[in-house]
Design an enzyme around this catalytic site. Structure first.
Site, PDB file in Angstrom:
ATOM      1  N   VAL A  55       0.873  -1.184   0.000  1.00  0.00           N
ATOM      2  CA  VAL A  55       0.000   0.000   0.000  1.00  0.00           C
ATOM      3  C   VAL A  55       0.903   1.225   0.000  1.00  0.00           C
ATOM      4  O   VAL A  55       1.624   1.475   0.975  1.00  0.00           O
ATOM      5  CB  VAL A  55      -0.927   0.006   1.236  1.00  0.00           C
ATOM      6  CG1 VAL A  55      -1.776   1.276   1.252  1.00  0.00           C
ATOM      7  CG2 VAL A  55      -1.825  -1.229   1.249  1.00  0.00           C
ATOM      8  N   GLU A  56       0.875   1.958  -1.117  1.00  0.00           N
ATOM      9  CA  GLU A  56       1.780   3.105  -1.266  1.00  0.00           C
ATOM     10  C   GLU A  56       1.134   4.388  -0.748  1.00  0.00           C
ATOM     11  O   GLU A  56      -0.026   4.413  -0.327  1.00  0.00           O
ATOM     12  CB  GLU A  56       2.202   3.215  -2.736  1.00  0.00           C
ATOM     13  CG  GLU A  56       2.930   1.950  -3.166  1.00  0.00           C
ATOM     14  CD  GLU A  56       3.526   2.016  -4.555  1.00  0.00           C
ATOM     15  OE1 GLU A  56       3.103   2.857  -5.372  1.00  0.00           O
ATOM     16  OE2 GLU A  56       4.437   1.203  -4.818  1.00  0.00           O
ATOM     17  N   CYS A  65       5.116  -2.156   2.616  1.00  0.00           N
ATOM     18  CA  CYS A  65       5.346  -3.351   1.810  1.00  0.00           C
ATOM     19  C   CYS A  65       4.272  -4.394   2.115  1.00  0.00           C
ATOM     20  O   CYS A  65       3.614  -4.347   3.167  1.00  0.00           O
ATOM     21  CB  CYS A  65       6.719  -3.939   2.117  1.00  0.00           C
ATOM     22  SG  CYS A  65       8.093  -3.071   1.333  1.00  0.00           S
ATOM     23  N   GLU A  67       4.676  -7.285   3.101  1.00  0.00           N
ATOM     24  CA  GLU A  67       5.021  -8.004   4.329  1.00  0.00           C
ATOM     25  C   GLU A  67       4.536  -7.265   5.574  1.00  0.00           C
ATOM     26  O   GLU A  67       4.264  -7.892   6.609  1.00  0.00           O
ATOM     27  CB  GLU A  67       6.534  -8.221   4.404  1.00  0.00           C
ATOM     28  CG  GLU A  67       7.086  -9.162   3.328  1.00  0.00           C
ATOM     29  CD  GLU A  67       7.424  -8.461   2.022  1.00  0.00           C
ATOM     30  OE1 GLU A  67       6.919  -7.341   1.778  1.00  0.00           O
ATOM     31  OE2 GLU A  67       8.208  -9.035   1.254  1.00  0.00           O
ATOM     32  N   CYS A  98      12.315  -7.517   0.532  1.00  0.00           N
ATOM     33  CA  CYS A  98      13.384  -6.530   0.690  1.00  0.00           C
ATOM     34  C   CYS A  98      14.041  -6.702   2.063  1.00  0.00           C
ATOM     35  O   CYS A  98      13.542  -7.438   2.922  1.00  0.00           O
ATOM     36  CB  CYS A  98      12.838  -5.114   0.504  1.00  0.00           C
ATOM     37  SG  CYS A  98      11.855  -4.508   1.899  1.00  0.00           S
TER      38      CYS A  98
HETATM   39  N1  THU Z   1       7.656  -4.089  -2.100  1.00  0.00           N
HETATM   40  C1  THU Z   1       6.998  -4.933  -1.253  1.00  0.00           C
HETATM   41  O1  THU Z   1       5.791  -4.809  -1.029  1.00  0.00           O
HETATM   42  N2  THU Z   1       7.722  -5.914  -0.647  1.00  0.00           N
HETATM   43  C2  THU Z   1       9.045  -6.159  -0.888  1.00  0.00           C
HETATM   44  O2  THU Z   1       9.641  -7.011  -0.231  1.00  0.00           O
HETATM   45  C3  THU Z   1       9.728  -5.428  -1.961  1.00  0.00           C
HETATM   46  C4  THU Z   1       9.071  -4.147  -2.379  1.00  0.00           C
HETATM   47  C5  THU Z   1       6.878  -2.994  -2.732  1.00  0.00           C
HETATM   48  C6  THU Z   1       7.099  -1.630  -2.152  1.00  0.00           C
HETATM   49  C7  THU Z   1       6.692  -0.728  -3.302  1.00  0.00           C
HETATM   50  O3  THU Z   1       5.280  -0.491  -3.211  1.00  0.00           O
HETATM   51  C8  THU Z   1       6.956  -1.545  -4.543  1.00  0.00           C
HETATM   52  O4  THU Z   1       7.195  -2.879  -4.096  1.00  0.00           O
HETATM   53  C9  THU Z   1       8.165  -1.076  -5.337  1.00  0.00           C
HETATM   54  O5  THU Z   1       9.279  -0.956  -4.520  1.00  0.00           O
END
Ligand code: THU
Length: 138
Positions: A55-56, A65, A67, A98
């Site tokens: 969710v950005e 993220c 997770e 990440c």
């Molecule tokens: N992102 C995740 O949701 N989990 C990760 O482990 C890697 C990155 C998301 C964050 C962001 O919304 C998009 O991927 C691009 O970085």
């Protein structure tokens, strides 16, 4: 002769179920900025499966993220420990969590926790060696 299912079949079924749950979660992602949806799913030690999507935010650095949502779902649905974890990108392919998310997952790991990765099934220790954790705060 009844068909028997070996340990490998059970493992394959588990990983396919987790990937399917992660792909469904990914469809809920809110990603107007990166356009990079992510879904995550985990099997907990009591058999529950929890999931989450990313969710950005217009303030980009506040992005949650997938997770983050997953560990919130874990806490909200009764707590527990993660035994197996899977994460997928917008194509439904396995995605590595990440670095920050490896730390989030570490906090809630079961001792035998494994993750599906781009290089196969890995232990938590393999993806976050010599981790900092609650044991250092005792
Ligand atoms: N992102 C995740 O949701 N989990 C990760 O482990 C890697 C990155 C998301 C964050 C962001 O919304 C998009 O991927 C691009 O970085």
């Amino acid at each position: 002769m009844p068909e028997t299912h070996g340990e490998q079949d059970i493992q394959d079924t588990l990983w396919e179920a987790l990937a399917a749950t992660a792909r469904e979660a990914m469809t809920h992602a809110y990603v107007p900025y990166s356009k990079f949806p992510v879904g995550a799913a985990a099997l907990l030690d009591d058999g529950r499966i929890v999931s989450g999507c990313n969710v950005e935010n217009a303030s980009y650095g506040l992005t949650l993220c997938a997770e983050c949502a997953l560990v919130s779902a874990l806490a909200m649905s009764g707590g527990g420990r993660i035994r197996a974890f899977s994460c997928v990108d917008g194509e439904g392919n396995t995605l590595m969590p990440c670095g920050r998310c490896r730390q989030l997952l570490y906090e809630f790991r079961a001792p035998d926790m494994v993750l599906m990765t781009v290089s196969g099934v890995r232990t938590m220790d393999e993806v976050l060696p010599d981790a900092f954790g609650p044991q250092h705060l005792a």
